[in-house]
Design a protein around this motif. Sequence first.
Motif, PDB file in Angstrom:
ATOM      1  N   ALA A 173       2.557  -1.907   0.337  1.00 34.30           N
ATOM      2  CA  ALA A 173       2.388  -0.524   0.809  1.00 34.30           C
ATOM      3  C   ALA A 173       1.209   0.153   0.106  1.00 34.30           C
ATOM      4  O   ALA A 173       0.382   0.814   0.753  1.00 34.30           O
ATOM      5  CB  ALA A 173       3.679   0.268   0.576  1.00 34.30           C
ATOM      6  N   LEU A 174       1.119  -0.005  -1.206  1.00 34.76           N
ATOM      7  CA  LEU A 174       0.025   0.621  -1.948  1.00 34.76           C
ATOM      8  C   LEU A 174      -1.320  -0.001  -1.577  1.00 34.76           C
ATOM      9  O   LEU A 174      -2.340   0.691  -1.515  1.00 34.76           O
ATOM     10  CB  LEU A 174       0.267   0.523  -3.449  1.00 34.76           C
ATOM     11  N   ARG A 175      -1.330  -1.287  -1.315  1.00 32.55           N
ATOM     12  CA  ARG A 175      -2.567  -1.963  -0.905  1.00 32.55           C
ATOM     13  C   ARG A 175      -3.084  -1.371   0.411  1.00 32.55           C
ATOM     14  O   ARG A 175      -4.291  -1.309   0.636  1.00 32.55           O
ATOM     15  CB  ARG A 175      -2.328  -3.458  -0.785  1.00 32.55           C
ATOM     16  N   ALA A 176      -2.193  -0.913   1.262  1.00 33.06           N
ATOM     17  CA  ALA A 176      -2.604  -0.253   2.514  1.00 33.06           C
ATOM     18  C   ALA A 176      -3.025   1.190   2.273  1.00 33.06           C
ATOM     19  O   ALA A 176      -3.939   1.701   2.927  1.00 33.06           O
ATOM     20  CB  ALA A 176      -1.461  -0.302   3.521  1.00 33.06           C
ATOM     21  N   MET A 177      -2.371   1.861   1.330  1.00 36.54           N
ATOM     22  CA  MET A 177      -2.598   3.284   1.108  1.00 36.54           C
ATOM     23  C   MET A 177      -3.851   3.574   0.284  1.00 36.54           C
ATOM     24  O   MET A 177      -4.561   4.541   0.549  1.00 36.54           O
ATOM     25  CB  MET A 177      -1.372   3.876   0.395  1.00 36.54           C
ATOM     26  N   LEU A 178      -4.123   2.778  -0.722  1.00 34.79           N
ATOM     27  CA  LEU A 178      -5.228   3.068  -1.635  1.00 34.79           C
ATOM     28  C   LEU A 178      -6.585   3.184  -0.941  1.00 34.79           C
ATOM     29  O   LEU A 178      -7.346   4.113  -1.237  1.00 34.79           O
ATOM     30  CB  LEU A 178      -5.262   2.056  -2.779  1.00 34.79           C
TER      31      LEU A 178
END
Length: 187
Positions: free
Chosen positions: A116-121
């Motif tokens: 999820a963070l890899r998509a958001m950052l």
Amino acid sequence: MVSFEPFPVLMTPRLRLRAIEPADAAAILRIHSDPEVTRYFGRAPDVSLADAEQRIALVLAGIREVTSIRWGITLHESGELIGTTGFWHWHKPHHWAEIGYELLPALWNRGIMTEALRAMLPFGFDVMGLHRVEAHVDPENRASIRVLERLGFARDGLLRENWYYDGRYTDTAIYGLLRRDADGVAG
């Protein structure tokens, strides 16, 4: 000028990061009432649907005012809301924001939050124009620290006994990721 309209939906192989809606109150309560989830939050777990509704109202106000953004994390297969993640404490003049995230314990240790963070950052760096992303973490929250380090965050410092909750002081570890160090984040 940054705008969150239309709301940016982010997709990964297993996840859909979407807008949080008032209808999500029961799911948000399920997440934020779990003592395991809130163990390192430095606040009591939520206890009522009104708590969750207030939390959602704050999320929606931040999006409307373009001062913060938070996504609901859902599984492609079920559409179930299993957590949230987002940018808050956005310091626009200085091009940095703090991230926050939480996930249902039944789904811990499956790489979901890293995904999820890899998509958001990249959204933060490319759309919001951030130069730096910070995470403030209880140093005892080793699982969260592993997620951050996997994404390239470096420990920048420690604020000693800066948080008081439930009769004790706790430390806060500061982790940071700079735009130039985020090359491996996307994809």
